[in-house]
Design an enzyme around this catalytic site. Sequence first.
Site, PDB file in Angstrom:
ATOM      1  N   GLU A   1       0.374  -7.109  -2.885  1.00 53.14           N
ATOM      2  CA  GLU A   1      -0.513  -8.119  -2.306  1.00 53.14           C
ATOM      3  C   GLU A   1      -1.317  -8.802  -3.403  1.00 53.14           C
ATOM      4  O   GLU A   1      -1.671  -8.176  -4.407  1.00 53.14           O
ATOM      5  CB  GLU A   1      -1.477  -7.453  -1.310  1.00 53.14           C
ATOM      6  CG  GLU A   1      -0.774  -6.842  -0.117  1.00 53.14           C
ATOM      7  CD  GLU A   1      -1.749  -6.217   0.888  1.00 53.14           C
ATOM      8  OE1 GLU A   1      -2.975  -6.420   0.763  1.00 53.14           O
ATOM      9  OE2 GLU A   1      -1.264  -5.527   1.798  1.00 53.14           O
TER      10      GLU A   1
ATOM     11  N   LYS B   1       6.894  -4.666  -2.928  1.00 50.82           N
ATOM     12  CA  LYS B   1       5.996  -5.752  -2.512  1.00 50.82           C
ATOM     13  C   LYS B   1       4.585  -5.403  -2.962  1.00 50.82           C
ATOM     14  O   LYS B   1       4.188  -4.239  -2.924  1.00 50.82           O
ATOM     15  CB  LYS B   1       6.031  -5.945  -0.994  1.00 50.82           C
ATOM     16  CG  LYS B   1       5.023  -7.014  -0.517  1.00 50.82           C
ATOM     17  CD  LYS B   1       5.265  -7.447   0.917  1.00 50.82           C
ATOM     18  CE  LYS B   1       4.700  -6.525   1.960  1.00 50.82           C
ATOM     19  NZ  LYS B   1       3.255  -6.287   1.876  1.00 50.82           N
TER      20      LYS B   1
ATOM     21  N   ASP C   1       6.397  -1.186  -0.094  1.00 54.04           N
ATOM     22  CA  ASP C   1       5.060  -1.639  -0.494  1.00 54.04           C
ATOM     23  C   ASP C   1       4.486  -0.757  -1.599  1.00 54.04           C
ATOM     24  O   ASP C   1       4.552   0.479  -1.502  1.00 54.04           O
ATOM     25  CB  ASP C   1       4.104  -1.538   0.708  1.00 54.04           C
ATOM     26  CG  ASP C   1       3.823  -2.880   1.346  1.00 54.04           C
ATOM     27  OD1 ASP C   1       4.065  -3.924   0.704  1.00 54.04           O
ATOM     28  OD2 ASP C   1       3.350  -2.881   2.501  1.00 54.04           O
TER      29      ASP C   1
ATOM     30  N   ASP D   1       2.996  -0.569   3.936  1.00 55.14           N
ATOM     31  CA  ASP D   1       1.891   0.403   3.940  1.00 55.14           C
ATOM     32  C   ASP D   1       1.142   0.358   5.267  1.00 55.14           C
ATOM     33  O   ASP D   1       0.223   1.151   5.501  1.00 55.14           O
ATOM     34  CB  ASP D   1       0.950   0.196   2.740  1.00 55.14           C
ATOM     35  CG  ASP D   1       0.297  -1.162   2.730  1.00 55.14           C
ATOM     36  OD1 ASP D   1       0.607  -2.002   3.605  1.00 55.14           O
ATOM     37  OD2 ASP D   1      -0.544  -1.405   1.832  1.00 55.14           O
ATOM     38  N   SER D   2       1.596  -0.508   6.192  1.00 51.37           N
ATOM     39  CA  SER D   2       1.098  -0.460   7.570  1.00 51.37           C
ATOM     40  C   SER D   2       1.395   0.896   8.200  1.00 51.37           C
ATOM     41  O   SER D   2       0.820   1.240   9.238  1.00 51.37           O
ATOM     42  CB  SER D   2       1.727  -1.582   8.414  1.00 51.37           C
ATOM     43  OG  SER D   2       3.130  -1.601   8.255  1.00 51.37           O
TER      44      SER D   2
ATOM     45  N   GLU E   1       0.809 -14.092   5.442  1.00 48.59           N
ATOM     46  CA  GLU E   1       0.288 -13.403   6.640  1.00 48.59           C
ATOM     47  C   GLU E   1      -1.008 -14.042   7.126  1.00 48.59           C
ATOM     48  O   GLU E   1      -1.928 -14.320   6.327  1.00 48.59           O
ATOM     49  CB  GLU E   1       0.023 -11.919   6.323  1.00 48.59           C
ATOM     50  CG  GLU E   1      -0.584 -11.188   7.533  1.00 48.59           C
ATOM     51  CD  GLU E   1      -0.627  -9.672   7.404  1.00 48.59           C
ATOM     52  OE1 GLU E   1      -0.126  -9.139   6.404  1.00 48.59           O
ATOM     53  OE2 GLU E   1      -1.182  -9.048   8.330  1.00 48.59           O
TER      54      GLU E   1
HETATM   55  O1  KIV Z   1       2.541  -3.283   5.484  1.00 49.83           O
HETATM   56  C1  KIV Z   1       3.175  -4.100   6.183  1.00 49.83           C
HETATM   57  O2  KIV Z   1       3.764  -3.769   7.218  1.00 49.83           O
HETATM   58  C2  KIV Z   1       3.192  -5.493   5.741  1.00 49.83           C
HETATM   59  C3  KIV Z   1       3.723  -6.508   6.697  1.00 49.83           C
HETATM   60  C4  KIV Z   1       2.684  -6.795   7.720  1.00 49.83           C
HETATM   61  C5  KIV Z   1       4.172  -7.735   6.017  1.00 49.83           C
HETATM   62  O3  KIV Z   1       2.759  -5.788   4.674  1.00 49.83           O
END
Ligand code: KIV
Length: 275
Positions: A120, A118, A88, A49-50, A187
């Site tokens: 968090e 993924k 994500d 989600d970056s 992280e």
């Molecule tokens: O969203 C993302 O790119 C991430 C990585 C920094 C692990 O969660």
Amino acid sequence: MSVQIRPRRLSATQLQGRKGGDKIVCLTAYTAPVARLVDEACDLILVGDSLAMTIYGFDSTLPVTLDMMIAHGAAVVRATGHALVTVDLPFGSYQESPVQAFRAAARVLAETGCTAVKLEGGEEMAETVAFLVRRGIPVMGHVGLTPQAVNALGGYRSRGHAAAERDKILRDGTAIAEAGAFSLVIEGVVESLARELTETVPIPTIGIGGSPSCDGQILVIDDMLGLFAEFTPRFVKRYRELGAEIAAAARDYADDVRAGRFPAAEHTYPGPRRA
Ligand code: KIV
């Protein structure tokens, strides 16, 4: 007639089996052309989600929607055949309850064709991770500096310096591993904490601002290519300066157009010869 055998993608089970073995190579990718280029080199591609910041220009990951993640996840899956693709779950799509998380994760798997999701969070998300895993959804955990919690954490500073915070992150990682996650992103924490967590949990840890002892490493592709220059965290190594290359190419093109050098004869379609 020839039959082409496509190499099979790495599975979540195979990746989980790499604990303590060969280092696991992970990168983020968000688009088909970039995913195609990095697929062979990577064990795992994360559609992170970056992309809120790298692709869409937001100043945090919070505005990303499930539909955005699904569109990018599907593009990355279509373009790859080697790396395990993990997508994500965005902010607000899973924190409410295990059922909400299941519905979001089921959409992601069904509509993108990816292998895993993924999410968090630590102890508070362990029940949700177990709920998803029991229903056939491979989950990658993410502890330490968790960007979706930026407002609660008070910024993007590294974590685990104070003893209480260190213990909490250790408990978080352990809870997510016990809940059945196949791997764990660590992280932005002090190096010794990432090392200790790697020694503690039986699943592969993937560091980003973690430790060289982690079982694998991940970087945000725009960071390592020099495409996202607004802010470079300490843990980023810039492998190329593509941002500067792109700006230079745009300047060369502009100069050519303004000087009438582009298009040249070889870039235009000749018509029928006149008699
Ligand atoms: O969203 C993302 O790119 C991430 C990585 C920094 C692990 O969660």
